[in-house]
Design an enzyme around this catalytic site. Structure first.
Site, mmCIF file in Angstrom:
data_model
loop_
_atom_site.group_PDB
_atom_site.id
_atom_site.type_symbol
_atom_site.label_atom_id
_atom_site.label_comp_id
_atom_site.label_asym_id
_atom_site.label_seq_id
_atom_site.Cartn_x
_atom_site.Cartn_y
_atom_site.Cartn_z
ATOM 1 C CG HIS A 21 -26.499 27.728 -19.909
ATOM 2 N ND1 HIS A 21 -25.853 26.598 -20.352
ATOM 3 C CD2 HIS A 21 -25.669 28.319 -19.022
ATOM 4 C CE1 HIS A 21 -24.672 26.509 -19.753
ATOM 5 N NE2 HIS A 21 -24.535 27.542 -18.945
ATOM 6 N NE ARG B 154 -25.587 27.405 -11.573
ATOM 7 C CZ ARG B 154 -24.365 26.945 -11.664
ATOM 8 N NH1 ARG B 154 -24.088 25.705 -11.328
ATOM 9 N NH2 ARG B 154 -23.396 27.716 -12.097
#
Length: 71
Positions: free
Chosen positions: A23, A28
């Site tokens: 995740h 990111r």
């Protein structure tokens, strides 16, 4: 009053489960993420995918072009 200098080298240790790392990389390393966090995340992703390619290889949102252009 600042007690610490603005440029201070530090070491960061992060632990997470594999799903949390996945995740983190999805969020990111994405092109919509801030450039500052991508500069940190993409080299980290390169290290992780070299270590555990079977777990992270399906994360195709990071193109090889992106991986080569961020040092």
């Amino acid at each position: 009053m600042n007690l610490l200098p603005h440029i201070l080298k530090t070491e960061l240790v992060m632990t997470a489960r594999l799903m949390e790392w996945r995740h983190f990389f999805k969020m990111r390393a994405d092109s919509h993420a801030r450039a500052e966090i991508r500069e940190f995340t993409i080299p980290l992703f390169k290290e992780v995918i070299d270590t555990k390619p079977e777990i992270f290889a399906d994360l195709k949102w990071v193109s090889p072009l992106q991986l080569h252009h961020v040092s």
